[in-house]
Design a protein around this motif. Structure first.
Motif, PDB file in Angstrom:
ATOM      1  N   UNK A 409       8.890  12.766 -42.381  1.00 24.91           N
ATOM      2  CA  UNK A 409       9.890  11.836 -42.394  1.00 24.91           C
ATOM      3  C   UNK A 409       9.547  11.734 -40.890  1.00 24.91           C
ATOM      4  N   UNK A 410       8.724  12.075 -40.277  1.00 24.57           N
ATOM      5  CA  UNK A 410       8.653  11.580 -39.033  1.00 24.57           C
ATOM      6  C   UNK A 410       7.688  10.253 -39.510  1.00 24.57           C
ATOM      7  N   UNK A 411       6.727  10.179 -39.863  1.00 22.50           N
ATOM      8  CA  UNK A 411       5.530   9.218 -40.642  1.00 22.50           C
ATOM      9  C   UNK A 411       6.324   7.731 -41.100  1.00 22.50           C
ATOM     10  N   UNK A 412       7.961   8.043 -41.777  1.00 21.77           N
ATOM     11  CA  UNK A 412       8.141   6.836 -42.054  1.00 21.77           C
ATOM     12  C   UNK A 412       9.210   6.414 -41.071  1.00 21.77           C
ATOM     13  N   UNK A 413       8.847   7.198 -40.287  1.00 19.87           N
ATOM     14  CA  UNK A 413       9.840   5.935 -38.846  1.00 19.87           C
ATOM     15  C   UNK A 413       8.865   6.168 -37.651  1.00 19.87           C
ATOM     16  N   UNK A 414       7.818   6.448 -37.753  1.00 22.05           N
ATOM     17  CA  UNK A 414       6.704   5.905 -36.638  1.00 22.05           C
ATOM     18  C   UNK A 414       6.240   7.076 -35.488  1.00 22.05           C
ATOM     19  N   UNK A 415       6.910   8.463 -35.985  1.00 20.92           N
ATOM     20  CA  UNK A 415       7.227   9.534 -34.922  1.00 20.92           C
ATOM     21  C   UNK A 415       6.009  10.521 -35.297  1.00 20.92           C
ATOM     22  N   UNK A 416       6.087  11.654 -33.709  1.00 18.34           N
ATOM     23  CA  UNK A 416       5.216  12.236 -34.079  1.00 18.34           C
ATOM     24  C   UNK A 416       6.313  13.992 -35.175  1.00 18.34           C
TER      25      UNK A 416
END
Length: 691
Positions: A409-416
């Motif tokens: 999920x984080x990869x979709x919004x640029x978060x680790x």
């Protein structure tokens, strides 16, 4: 030993509490809710409690709360329902109020009515607003309509005729005609279900009641059979939305009154805790696996609302759902639950809920097939939950699966992973604080004067941070907070309500007719409560009137008190005081009128305090250290993790810290003083609140 058993079926967990009525000792159990057959989870918790702590024949009362009605309505799993109304009113369910809940939404949508257009039938009989005959009953027409309904394949019937709150004779004649033709077909009439003005709201409520009635009746029969198979022959009572309980028979006849049964129990539990510590202003915060709800109570009394919505198209948009007319504690859904799913929205940002993973498949960390990240997964990665101590160690949480779901999920919004976990937690807490802040402000109150009382499995995890955002310094976490709804069920009073609408000017009020109607209402309530074992001399009576100025559209409630002392002078004075209180002035020359009368009887004070049987719980877990995320420092740091059982009254701690018990975890991730009060309640006093 007299035992009482409470069971609450939630969206994720089914909770059970067994109470020894003499000593006040309680024993607790939890199980994942079984959607295909909720009775399986109910049997699991009841068997676990009785196997260790008592005999089935010693159980004197069963109190049950359920989400069955809500889920049946939301998932459209009720029965095919026929509606009978007056000629010309068959499209009321489609016309609604002709209002848009969002003026600028060009693609606005509303929930479809529960009764399809082809299942709506009309009759020519018609009453005048005063209950006199405009168009008499046509017995042959009633019979023809009954035959058409029987042949339509409908499994339930809702009857809603004009001015039925004033006189129900047409509705009852129509119901009798249908029962002669189709004796096994359940019939709901609006004069019994919701005898109030407002054709759309009354019709919507009656149709919803009929839509779920066969489902609930079957559920109650199966539930009772399951308990009997366990050897439990006690009376089955059901929690209703107004904060009282009623018989299973009444619940099956009027299931629409159970929509908020579980959350109502949580409110009572919070009020009980607050009353023990002389707390006047209470914000009850109940967060479970599916939703989080809140309620404001002042001086131990929550507000009661008489119209609420279900099946909203937009979760937090008033007017986007279907209305139900029924007395209910004034709860507001303020956010997501532990199982609420996080994903990227259309704007490319993180969004949490409204859909939930529930118990099947559950959050990713449950290891039961869930693939999407949830609030529980975030709490686990933030260190707020113990993967090996969840439910006292009875359920292992898989941290690696939670991290995988969060990473995707984080990869979709640029978060680790860690940033995603805190982002989800932060969004949920801010959404809940914002909704609660608005709810309190709408009542003309100041959140800073309140104490937040946390209940629910996920409530203590989020409560302290939510309170800080609301600028509330004091938080209370009662014993067994994770099964707070069940404790509320066991404290709930028996209650019966009767309501009827009749427009009358106060200065020309027919007090003789009113006295007869109130006497009838009291008689019916007395008979209803007698089925719960309540004697007439134990009932406390209250009365209220919905009033307005002649010509106005909105009304306000005027408490009357003793039903034997109603007079035109007392009604007028009460209305003028209430009107000036709410609006700052009265209307010169205005003529007060009564819209709706409400009479209710209550047996019991709704206050009860308990103590967990320490001998029955697992061995005391030694205090330890765990790394958790501290938002004020924006880093993970080691804090002390205390076992609640190891902490005695009078103990004082400094936070940040974590306090664990079998059914919940209290997370204090901000600087605060933490104290254990005399009854085991944990008090948190924050050093600072949000600016």
């Amino acid at each position: 030993m007299g035992l009482r058993l409470a069971v609450d079926v939630g969206g994720t967990f089914t909770d059970g509490v067994l109470l020894d009525d003499t000593s006040g000792k309680i024993w607790l159990a939890k199980s994942l809710t079984t959607y295909a057959d909720p009775g399986n989870a109910i049997a699991t918790v009841s068997e676990a409690l009785l196997r260790k702590h008592g005999a089935a024949e010693d159980v004197t009362q069963l109190v049950h709360g359920t989400t069955l009605i809500t889920n049946t309505l939301l998932e459209r799993k009720g029965v095919r329902t026929a509606l009978v109304t007056n000629d010309g009113l068959e499209d009321v369910l489609d016309i609604r109020r002709e209002l848009r809940f969002d003026t600028y939404d060009l693609a606005i949508g509303f929930p479809a009515p529960l009764a399809r257009s082809e299942d709506r039938f009309t009759v020519s009989a018609r009453l005048a607003p005063d209950g006199s005959e405009w168009q008499p009953i046509d017995a042959d027409q009633f019979k023809r309509v009954a035959v058409r309904i029987r042949e339509s394949g409908a499994a339930a019937v809702a009857i809603c005729l004009l001015h039925a709150p004033v006189s129900d004779r047409h509705e009852r004649a129509l119901a009798d005609a249908i029962k002669k033709i189709a004796p096994l077909l359940p019939v709901s009439i609006s004069s019994e279900v919701a005898a109030e003005l407002g054709e759309y709201e009354r019709m919507s409520t009656t149709v919803a009641n009929a839509y779920v009635q066969p489902v609930v009746e079957h559920y109650m029969q199966v539930l009772k059979s399951r308990f009997e198979a366990q050897g439990i022959l006690a009376r089955l009572d059901v929690m209703v939305s107004n904060g009282g309980f009623t018989t299973a028979q009444q619940a099956a006849q009027f299931p629409i009154r159970l929509l908020e049964s579980g959350p109502a129990g949580g409110v009572l539990s919070a009020i009980n805790c607050a009353s023990a510590h002389q707390t006047r202003h209470v914000l009850a915060f109940d967060m479970g696996g599916t939703t989080a709800k809140s309620c404001v109570a002042v001086d131990g009394v929550p507000d009661i609302t008489h119209v609420f919505e279900f099946a909203r198209e937009k979760r937090f948009k008033k007017g986007s759902g279907l209305p139900a007319v029924a007395a209910s504690i004034d709860l507001i859904e303020i956010g997501a639950g532990g199982g609420s799913i996080a994903r990227r929205n259309a704007l490319g940002l993180l969004q949490v809920g409204p859909d939930s993973a529930g118990s099947e498949p559950g959050p990713a960390c449950y290891g039961l097939g869930g693939k999407y990240p949830t609030v529980t997964d975030s709490d686990l990665v933030l260190g707020y939950l113990d993967p090996d101590g969840f439910l006292g160690g009875a359920m292992h949480l898989d941290t690696e699966k939670a991290r995988i779901a969060l990473k995707e999920a984080g990869a979709l919004v640029g978060l680790d992973v860690e940033s995603t976990a805190w982002g989800i937690h932060d969004i949920v807490n801010e959404n809940m604080a914002s909704a609660a802040r608005t709810h309190i402000a709408e009542k003309g109150l100041d959140a800073r004067r309140f104490t937040l009382v946390a209940t629910g499995g996920a409530g203590p995890v989020h409560a302290v941070d939510v309170a800080r955002r609301l600028r509330i310094r004091r938080i209370l976490c009662p014993i067994a907070s994770g099964v707070g709804s069940c404790l509320g069920f066991l404290a709930a009073p028996a209650r019966g309500d009767r309501t009827w609408s009749r427009l009358e000017r106060v200065d020309t009020l027919d007090l003789s007719t009113l006295s007869e109607r109130i006497h009838l209402a009291r008689t019916e309530i007395t008979e209803e409560l007698a089925e719960t074992g309540i004697e007439a001399d134990r009932i406390r009576w209250e009365c209220a009137a919905e009033m307005r100025y002649l010509g106005q559209g909105a009304s306000l409630e005027v408490k009357i008190g003793d039903t034997h002392t109603i007079s035109t002078a007392s009604l007028t004075d009460g209305f003028l005081c209430a009107y000036e209180r709410d609006f700052g002035r009265t209307v010169p020359g205005g003529v007060p009128e009564v819209v709706t009368w409400r009479v209710w009887g209550i047996a019991g004070d709704g206050v009860r305090h308990y103590r967990v049987d320490e001998d029955a719980e697992s061995e005391c877990i030694a205090d330890s250290k765990r790394s958790i995320y501290l938002p004020s420092r924006k880093s993970y740091e080691d804090v002390t993790v205390y076992s609640r059982r190891s902490m005695k009254p009078g103990a004082e701690l400094r936070a940040p810290c974590v306090i664990t018990e079998i059914e919940s975890t209290l997370v204090v991730a901000h600087d605060a003083d933490v104290s254990i009060l005399d009854d085991g309640t944990i008090e948190v006093m924050l050093d600072e609140v949000a600016a």
